[in-house]
Design an enzyme around this catalytic site. Structure first.
Site, PDB file in Angstrom:
ATOM      1  N   ASP A 243       7.122  33.054  47.457  1.00 39.03           N
ATOM      2  CA  ASP A 243       7.169  34.103  47.324  1.00 39.03           C
ATOM      3  C   ASP A 243       6.755  34.660  45.732  1.00 39.03           C
ATOM      4  OD1 ASP A 243       7.537  37.222  46.850  1.00 39.03           O
ATOM      5  OD2 ASP A 243       8.424  36.219  49.207  1.00 39.03           O
TER       6      ASP A 243
ATOM      7  N   HIS B 225       3.444  34.293  44.928  1.00 43.27           N
ATOM      8  CA  HIS B 225       2.892  35.885  45.418  1.00 43.27           C
ATOM      9  C   HIS B 225       2.862  36.777  43.622  1.00 43.27           C
ATOM     10  CE1 HIS B 225       4.226  35.938  49.569  1.00 43.27           C
ATOM     11  NE2 HIS B 225       3.322  35.234  48.958  1.00 43.27           N
TER      12      HIS B 225
END
EC number: 3.2.1.67
Length: 372
Positions: free
Chosen positions: A198, A221
């Site tokens: 993430d 991310h």
């Protein structure tokens, strides 16, 4: 002062250190070496901390793995040094821990830590402190976020390695943010190596003056501000500097994300000298963020969101992946347009399927070369 040395955490479930007192520096007068226990090492760890809770040093021996079968809550510590030369193996997955605030919670002042698949789980480390530093430790296979800083001021995180990855595509390491920051000021995150599923950084509401530098992030991310304004809430973020860092194979590179219908502002954000290699969305600013796991928050008024201004991207280089997304995607709300943006030195190698750049509801976009 509480001082941690040589921390190596193999994360499989839950451990909670809770320091509830403000701690001051003093020389150690007693040393307690944590013994092994035949059933649960939490028992001997608790005893060592009890015996050395004032002006003491607690030692986790090198080349020793301490296996916990229960939660540790350690309080009443004053002027304690903790030498974590060994490895702490956390308890097996247990959903009863899903509401726990963190696996490891450091709360206090002048704390120094040195040399050292459950999506409902809390973060591994929660810091609520002032004037503290955390460095040179590893977290491996975190079940959720690796580290969260909340209600803190003047925190340094440096020389850490976070590695959470999966060899099974059916069990991706979702929600494993490297560092989350909320309701805090004067935070520095630098000189670290991350492999996560993430955000490499998640800079959330109530944050002022953050510097991120010399970070290598793999598969994450991106270096994100947000998400902000969920459910119409008011969030403010200002003075963010991300520089001299790299994202390899990331879903996003440099990103600001706010929810539709949110309120507040994002301002004075600078991304400088960032290398993005094979990234799906190299430069992404959106006021239309939606998490399908909480779809009920995605249906707010899409014409308004937080105001995003004074944002600058300089010397962003590398390559975009073959997914076909644009190199630059700035998509703001019609009634709260973005403003005062600059983009210079953007040199991202495209592929034949790369879409045209998007600059929607961005005031002054006609004067920005990558928007034309």
């Amino acid at each position: 002062m509480v001082r941690f040395i040589s921390l190596n955490i193999s994360v499989t479930a839950l451990l909670l250190f809770s320091f509830r007192t403000h701690l001051t520096t003093a020389a150690s007068t007693n040393t307690c070496v944590v013994a092994k226990d035949s059933s649960d090492d939490a028992i001997t760890i608790a005893k060592a901390f009890e015996d050395c809770k004032t002006d003491g040093t607690v030692v986790f021996s090198k080349n020793t793995t301490y296996s916990l079968k229960s939660v540790l809550e350690l309080s009443g510590l004053q002027n304690v040094n903790v030498d974590l030369a060994g490895t702490i193996e956390l308890p097996a997955r247990n959903t009863s821990y899903s509401t726990t605030s963190a696996f490891i919670h450091f709360e206090g002042s002048n704390i120094n830590l040195y040399d050292a698949l459950d999506h409902t789980a809390p973060p591994t480390i929660l810091v609520s402190a002032n004037d503290s530093s955390f460095g040179s430790f590893r977290i491996v296979n975190a079940p959720r976020a690796h580290m969260r800083i909340k209600n803190s001021n003047n925190i340094l995180v440096h020389n850490v390695t976070f590695h959470t990855a999966s060899s099974n595509i059916c069990y991706l390491p979702k929600n494993t943010d490297a560092l989350q920051i909320t309701q805090s000021s004067n935070i520095v995150f630098k000189d670290s190596y991350l492999t996560v599923g993430d955000d490499c950084t998640a800079i959330n509401g109530g944050v002022t003056n953050v510097t991120v530098s010399n970070i290598i992030c793999n598969g994450g991310h991106g270096f994100s501000v947000g998400s902000l304004g969920k459910g119409g809430s008011t969030d403010v973020v200002r003075q963010v500097r991300v520089r001299d860092s790299t994202c390899n194979g990331c879903e996003n590179g440099v990103r600001i994300k706010t929810w539709p219908g949110g309120q507040g502002s994002v301002s004075d954000v600078n991304y400088n000298n960032i290398i993005l290699n094979n990234v799906d969305n190299p430069i992404l600013v959106t006021t239309h963020y939606c998490d399908p796991n909480v779809i009920e928050y995605c249906n707010s008024n899409d014409t308004i969101s937080l105001t995003i201004s004074d944002v600058h991207f300089k010397d962003i280089t590398g390559s975009v992946s073959a997914l076909g997304n644009p190199v630059v995607n700035i998509n703001c709300s019609s009634l709260t347009p973005c403003s005062d943006f600059t983009l210079s030195g953007v040199d991202i190698t495209r592929v034949t399927t790369t879409s045209n750049n998007v600059c929607e509801n961005l005031n002054g976009s006609s004067d920005i070369s990558v928007c034309s």
